[in-house]
Design an enzyme around this catalytic site. Sequence first.
Site, short mmCIF file in Angstrom:
data_model
loop_
_atom_site.label_atom_id
_atom_site.label_comp_id
_atom_site.label_asym_id
_atom_site.label_seq_id
_atom_site.Cartn_x
_atom_site.Cartn_y
_atom_site.Cartn_z
N ASP A 23 0.86 -1.17 0.00
CA ASP A 23 0.00 0.00 0.00
C ASP A 23 0.91 1.23 0.00
OD1 ASP A 23 -2.41 1.63 0.51
OD2 ASP A 23 -1.53 1.87 2.51
N ASP A 25 -0.37 5.08 0.75
CA ASP A 25 -0.73 6.10 1.72
C ASP A 25 -0.84 5.52 3.13
OD1 ASP A 25 -1.16 8.36 -0.14
OD2 ASP A 25 -2.73 7.06 -0.94
#
Length: 221
Positions: A23, A25
Amino acid sequence: MPDRPADPALSFVGGMPDAVLFDMDGTLVDTEGLWWQAAASVARSLGRALTAADAPHVTGRTVGDTAAHLVAGTGGLGGGMSVEGVAGALTEAFAERVRTGLTVAPGAPELLAELAAADVPTALVSASPRSIVELVLPRLGHAFDLVIADEDTARGKPHPDPYLEAARRLRVAPARCVAVEDSPAGVAAATAAGCRVLVVDPARGLAQVRAGLRGAPPHGG
């Protein structure tokens, strides 16, 4: 993909993962606060305030999903703006903050360098639009084998589609991948895809993920 010999510095269930799927953010870069600020700013322009009850619909979610949630919270009126218009405002507000306030998570450069040295494929699997991802990539200083952004799948997190698409394009089995996530939506997506998941503690950065890749049992696996 042929099995690799286990590297004691980065072991995974008796061997190496076929890929590590990150991922972006809140995981590799500290942008969750910037995203919340952007969403809160757009929400105010629609005449409403974000609260903790909004977090599951904002944190780790795509721009489109967040925009739909904000419009629904105004009784579907959206302050005279369509969902598409709100999504555009969110993207612009987020990009402005990313350009001026981006911080790379502690331990991220070291972990990415270790994976590159061990020849482990990596993918960035983000709920953010590609325009935002492209702002962040130069700061990470790492050549990902694959980048999956919001536009690349019909459904975003918490659906498994982004992680399934990453595994498909890398030609690896999801069960042989480690997903590194921070949000409930992201963890749900990776788990539903069949990946083993390591969850980031924002207070510790990527340190515990490096330990997890050295053999600690992954979350959900």
